[in-house]
Design an enzyme around this catalytic site. Structure first.
Site, short mmCIF file in Angstrom:
data_model
loop_
_atom_site.label_atom_id
_atom_site.label_comp_id
_atom_site.label_asym_id
_atom_site.label_seq_id
_atom_site.Cartn_x
_atom_site.Cartn_y
_atom_site.Cartn_z
N ASP A 55 0.99 -1.20 0.05
CA ASP A 55 0.06 -0.16 -0.12
C ASP A 55 0.84 1.34 0.04
OD1 ASP A 55 -2.39 -1.55 2.42
OD2 ASP A 55 -2.31 -1.34 -0.05
N LEU A 101 -11.00 -2.19 -5.15
CA LEU A 101 -11.71 -1.33 -4.41
C LEU A 101 -10.67 -0.44 -3.97
CD1 LEU A 101 -13.61 -3.80 -2.09
CD2 LEU A 101 -14.61 -2.22 -3.69
N LYS A 136 -14.36 -7.63 5.07
CA LYS A 136 -13.68 -8.01 3.84
C LYS A 136 -12.95 -9.24 3.99
CE LYS A 136 -10.21 -5.67 0.76
NZ LYS A 136 -9.15 -6.75 0.89
N ARG A 157 -10.15 -13.85 -10.71
CA ARG A 157 -10.13 -12.47 -11.11
C ARG A 157 -9.29 -12.10 -12.10
NH1 ARG A 157 -9.69 -7.18 -7.10
NH2 ARG A 157 -7.53 -7.87 -6.81
N LYS A 334 -9.30 -0.59 5.87
CA LYS A 334 -8.43 -1.47 6.30
C LYS A 334 -8.05 -1.37 7.75
CE LYS A 334 -6.78 -4.01 3.54
NZ LYS A 334 -5.57 -3.78 2.41
N CYS A 434 29.55 -18.15 -0.34
CA CYS A 434 30.75 -18.31 -1.38
C CYS A 434 31.91 -17.76 -0.79
CB CYS A 434 30.55 -18.11 -2.80
SG CYS A 434 30.13 -16.27 -3.16
N CYS A 450 26.44 -9.93 -3.64
CA CYS A 450 27.51 -10.79 -4.00
C CYS A 450 28.11 -10.56 -5.23
CB CYS A 450 27.13 -12.30 -3.32
SG CYS A 450 28.54 -13.47 -4.00
N CYS A 456 28.39 -18.54 -7.13
CA CYS A 456 28.09 -18.41 -5.64
C CYS A 456 26.79 -19.48 -5.50
CB CYS A 456 27.26 -16.94 -5.39
SG CYS A 456 26.61 -16.88 -4.00
#
Length: 730
Positions: A55, A101, A136, A157, A334, A434, A450, A456
């Site tokens: 978000d 939404l 929700k 969806r 939320k 490594c 690295c 590695c």
């Protein structure tokens, strides 16, 4: 360990007076990070960012585009809904688009949304609204299509326009009726819902996963998504999946005038409707609903991450309409992330596939937001310093967005009481895998890497695991443990793979001696000792020699299939920095072959929509390495497809023409429309300019159609687009 360590990318927003290059770089990096997060969340069912981190990243992008609208492109994440469609399932086009939404994170933001919505309703001279308020669900969105009362299709969806056909899996869910009850159903009805695993069933499922020697799911949402998107419906049927429906899409003959009345109809037809729903008259009543479920969120049947508020009246919904991404008549509040205190035992590092070395905290296990957490990312050494955490601290742990754990900071008041005393984290100077000296990739980078990319072991292991992922070659049975066994087995001294170039040259016989360390058990009881056991082969006996396991045989079958994957998946599999599925699709569509991409200049690559200078430079730098080119050449020699086949039977009617498609078309998904333009020799642009020849306008087209009219660009409807494809003329 790797599955619990998440990495997020956050680009600083330059001041408005900053040079254009700095602004573009910040924009490109933010877009790349969001796209990567979306692929991880929607396609791989394995989020790399918490909801809260995502978000923040998304808001940063909105702020950049608000301050500098010239940066925004047609395929910006702010113009899209959801994620990519996996190649594991057939794509299907929804009859009516599924929108996302609008999220708000504070009561002030919610009040502002209410005020705005009520003002718009008053301007339209519509009655004062009632508010349909519901929890929700933290699950996976699904779209059910019924025709004459019979379920004919179920889909994810996806990007809101195109989803994945998961009908075979959805029909295994007991809640979903194959035939609607009662009578008087619409001839055609799209029902939107959320698939979830109840909290109690999730705990039992994870206990069984552990008992079977498998890694537990991170959270209920991941378990639901992973269960629903199985290739084998029998696996889906074995999982405790449930559905609540919460909306409708296309419908023919539906008589209800409110969404709450629609819910009553759906329930009467045998569809499962959430019990946590209420129609409220005022903002204060909505606040009381939010407070009630905020206090009792863990008492519900399933996990929730907020409250959804919708205008109940369907005609008012229609009149308010949508933006390019969200409905104006609905919002999601939320809940704030939950926080707990725990002890930080250590800070260790993880080496990723591009060499990035990421610190992460190891903590005393603690339960937060319904799951036990013992590790959390710390991103880089600058973040560790900025947060002020020390090893041995009591820290505030937040389950940000109820998904990815985050260390917020130390409880400084408790620091002096710790025994042993707290100590500073020191970033290692050499790679723990490594031994190579670590350094920033470029001057000024916060991330330490690295540089030993070629040999590695940690980077090779991560790249091999990535190659097999759903976003790349999608090789089943080549999972995390198999990647470890292939790149760093206990014996022999030289592993089967010292470079991913040799992946497609492996044979079952080459894996016969691969052993991995396992805890020794006698009659199913752990002895506390370890032993080396075959990984790819069964244990042999005097009477029966070792033979490849069923998983190993399946892995090689899938590797053979992977050779025919399209070019964009090959590009993703190469682990080129910044090149995810979106950029890979754009490159494959623009150039058609690996040879053409290799030969292209930075300028030519940059001009491809969805690529830009950052990705173009990363591509050029990658191909400049001899051993990188060797990977491509060795894969090609093994039969991996390095060019997309062009259909010569398709006439090149659009050669030299630039076409922009905006809005939702009936007969084309977004990708299908782009593909139709590209295969006919045209350029599928993402934004409207004076160089655009045609703009194709579908439903909910947004501002692109307005810009076309302002610039005098020819505008076509879908029928005109089909004529253009066939003849080259509108």
């Amino acid at each position: 360990m790797r599955h619990n360590v998440a990495v997020s990318t956050e680009a600083e927003i330059p001041e408005s007076e900053a040079p254009a290059d700095d602004l573009q770089r910040a924009y490109d990096e933010t877009v790349d990070a969001i796209r990567s997060a979306r692929v991880a969340y929607y396609t791989n069912d394995a989020p790399t960012l918490s909801d809260a981190e995502y978000d923040r990243l998304y808001r940063r992008l909105e702020e950049l585009e608000a301050l500098h609208p010239e940066l925004q492109t047609n395929d910006s994440p702010t113009q899209e809904v959801g994620g990519e469609v996996s190649a594991a399932f057939s794509p299907v086009t929804h009859l009516q688009r599924l929108y996302s939404l609008d999220d708000v994170f504070s009561l002030d933001e919610l009040k502002a949304w209410f005020t705005r919505a009520e003002a718009q309703i008053e301007q339209l001279h519509l009655p004062a609204p009632a508010w349909l308020t519901e929890v929700k669900i933290d699950g996976l969105a699904v779209n059910l299509l019924y025709e004459n009362g019979m379920l004919v299709r179920a889909a994810t969806r996806g990007d809101g326009i195109t989803g994945e056909d998961i009908t075979a899996n959805v029909v295994t869910i007991e809640d979903v009726p194959r035939r609607l009850s009662g009578s008087d159903w619409p001839e055609r009805l799209e029902v939107r819902g959320e698939v979830f695993i109840p909290s109690a069933d999730f705990l039992a499922l994870n206990e069984q996963m552990v008992a079977d020697g498998k890694a537990p799911f991170a959270n209920p949402r991941n378990s639901a998504a992973g269960s629903l998107r199985q290739k084998d419906p029998k696996v889906t049927a074995s999982r405790p999946l449930h559905v609540y429906v919460h909306g409708i899409g296309a419908r023919e003959g539906l008589t209800a005038t409110t969404q709450s009345a629609t819910y009553d109809l759906l329930a009467g037809w045998g569809l499962p409707v959430s019990p946590y729903t209420k129609v409220l008259a005022t903002y204060d009543e909505v606040l009381a609903f939010i407070e009630q479920y905020g206090e009792h969120r863990h008492d519900l049947r399933h996990e929730i991450d907020g409250i959804v508020i919708k205008v109940d009246d369907l005609e008012t919904q229609r009149r308010l309409g949508h933006t390019s991404r969200v409905p104006r008549w609905a919002v999601a509040y939320k809940y704030p992330p939950e926080e707990v205190n725990t002890k930080l035992l250590d800070i260790q590092v993880n080496v990723g596939r591009t060499g990035r070395v990421t610190p992460y905290g190891v903590m005393v296990p603690v339960k937060v937001s319904g799951s036990t957490v013992e590790m959390a990312t710390l991103h880089n050494q600058d973040v560790v310093k900025a947060k002020g955490v020390k090893i041995g601290d009591i820290v505030v742990l937040r389950k940000a967005g109820d998904v990815i754990p985050e260390i917020v900071g130390p409880v400084v008041a408790l620091r002096e009481a710790q025994d042993p005393p707290v100590r500073d984290f020191v970033m290692p100077t050499h790679c723990p895998s490594c031994g190579t000296e670590l350094a920033p990739a470029k001057e000024g980078d916060a991330d330490i890497r690295c540089p030993n990319a070629r040999s590695c072991p940690a980077q090779l292991r991560e790249r091999v695991f990535h190659i097999a992922g759903r976003g790349a070659f999608d090789i089943e049975a080549l999972g995390w443990e198999a990647a470890i066994a292939l790149t760093a087995p206990a014996e022999p001294a030289t592993p089967p793979l010292t470079t991913e170039a040799d992946l497609f040259d492996l044979t079952p016989e080459k894996l016969a001696d691969v052993r991995i360390e396992r805890e020794k058990k006698v009659k199913g009881v752990a002895t506390g000792e370890t032993e080396l056991v075959p990984y790819f082969y069964t244990r042999g006996t005097a009477k029966k020699p070792p033979e490849p396991t069923a998983n190993t045989r399946h892995m090689f079958e899938e590797m053979e299939k992977a050779k025919s994957q399209p070019l964009w998946r090959v590009l993703v599999a190469l682990s080129i920095r910044h090149v995810g599925p979106t950029a890979a699709r754009a490159l494959a569509g623009a150039f058609g072959s690996m040879d053409a991409i290799r030969a292209a200049s930075v300028e030519e690559l940059s001009h491809v929509d969805g690529v830009g200078p950052t990705i173009a430079e990363a591509l050029t730098e990658w191909f400049a390495e001899d051993w990188h080119r060797e990977i491509v050449e060795t894969w090609a020699a093994a039969g991996v497809r390095m060019a997309d086949e062009s259909d010569e039977s398709v006439p090149r009617t659009l050669t030299g023409l630039t076409v922009v498609v905006t809005g939702s078309l009936q007969n084309f998904s977004r990708d299908e429309a782009k593909e139709a333009i590209l295969t006919r020799g045209g350029k599928a642009a993402g934004s409207v300019s004076k160089k655009t020849d045609y703009v194709v306008v579908g439903e909910n087209a947004g501002t692109k159609a307005d810009k076309a009219e302002q610039l005098g660009v020819k505008v076509l409807d879908e029928a005109g687009f089909e004529t253009l494809l066939a003849t080259g003329e509108a």
